[in-house]
Write an enzyme that holds these catalytic residues in place. Structure first.
Site, PDB file in Angstrom:
ATOM      1  N   GLY A  18       0.787  -1.233   0.000  1.00  0.00           N
ATOM      2  CA  GLY A  18       0.000   0.000   0.000  1.00  0.00           C
ATOM      3  C   GLY A  18       0.814   1.275   0.000  1.00  0.00           C
ATOM      4  O   GLY A  18       0.396   2.294  -0.537  1.00  0.00           O
ATOM      5  N   ASP A  52      -4.049   2.944  11.067  1.00  0.00           N
ATOM      6  CA  ASP A  52      -5.299   2.801  11.826  1.00  0.00           C
ATOM      7  C   ASP A  52      -4.985   2.373  13.251  1.00  0.00           C
ATOM      8  O   ASP A  52      -4.972   3.195  14.148  1.00  0.00           O
ATOM      9  CB  ASP A  52      -6.317   1.903  11.117  1.00  0.00           C
ATOM     10  CG  ASP A  52      -5.790   0.555  10.699  1.00  0.00           C
ATOM     11  OD1 ASP A  52      -4.673   0.177  11.099  1.00  0.00           O
ATOM     12  OD2 ASP A  52      -6.507  -0.136   9.974  1.00  0.00           O
ATOM     13  N   LYS A  81      -6.689   6.802  10.298  1.00  0.00           N
ATOM     14  CA  LYS A  81      -7.970   6.492  10.939  1.00  0.00           C
ATOM     15  C   LYS A  81      -7.768   6.581  12.458  1.00  0.00           C
ATOM     16  O   LYS A  81      -7.622   5.566  13.135  1.00  0.00           O
ATOM     17  CB  LYS A  81      -8.442   5.086  10.584  1.00  0.00           C
ATOM     18  CG  LYS A  81      -8.775   4.866   9.133  1.00  0.00           C
ATOM     19  CD  LYS A  81      -9.264   3.431   8.952  1.00  0.00           C
ATOM     20  CE  LYS A  81      -9.531   3.079   7.521  1.00  0.00           C
ATOM     21  NZ  LYS A  81     -10.004   1.693   7.390  1.00  0.00           N
TER      22      LYS A  81
END
Length: 172
Positions: free
Chosen positions: A39, A99, A127
């Site tokens: 990612g 996150d 997040k």
């Protein structure tokens, strides 16, 4: 499963340039950019280009195995960058989504044992509502709510990472 666009390719480009500007203005000049694959690859490449950093490497880390399915701790997969001499280097670690904080925290602690001059972190997406450990990236592209997203290298079950936008996953 379908995805609703929440960030366009143009906004990715703007965010990459803004993040590079923030890093440059802070005075941090990385010698090495380390992308957490897969990612973080696109963001790391964009930042490497914008910051003129030619030493860009990849670290494969596995943590999530599905939606809300994960390993007990992040695992660095071979090849772990043991051949890269980080001593006295300024390293920028780039991840796609921060996150729980476990991945960036784990990678940062591991790389600190390699004696770099400095370690800094960046996450394209954050997040904060999902944070489980006390870790915050030094730079954040966008804060988003607790939604599953795909695109720009972020995948769902190894699919949809090639979307030309970041999209919110809708499970139908």
């Amino acid at each position: 499963m379908s995805a609703r666009e929440i960030r366009t390719w143009d906004s990715f480009g703007v965010a990459s340039r803004e993040l590079a500007t923030q890093i440059a203005k802070s005075g941090y000049e990385p010698d090495i950019i380390l992308a957490i694959a897969r990612g973080g690859l696109l963001a790391a490449g964009a930042l490497g280009y914008a910051l003129s950093v030619k030493n860009t490497y990849t670290l494969n880390v596995e943590f999530y195995t599905g939606v809300d399915e994960r390993l007990a701790v992040p695992i660095m997969l071979p090849p772990v960058p043991s051949l890269i001499d980080l001593r006295e280097s300024r390293v920028l670690i780039v991840d796609d989504v921060a996150d729980t904080g476990h991945t960036l925290n784990h990678v940062t602690k591991y790389l600190a044992t390699r004696k770099p001059a400095r370690l800094k972190t960046i996450a394209l997406l954050d997040k904060p509502s999902r944070r489980e450990v006390d870790f915050r990236a030094d730079w954040i592209g966008f804060s988003i709510p607790d939604e599953f997203v795909v695109g720009y290298g972020i995948d769902f079950a190894q699919r949809n990472r090639n979307l030309p936008y970041i999209g919110k996953v809708r499970f139908t």
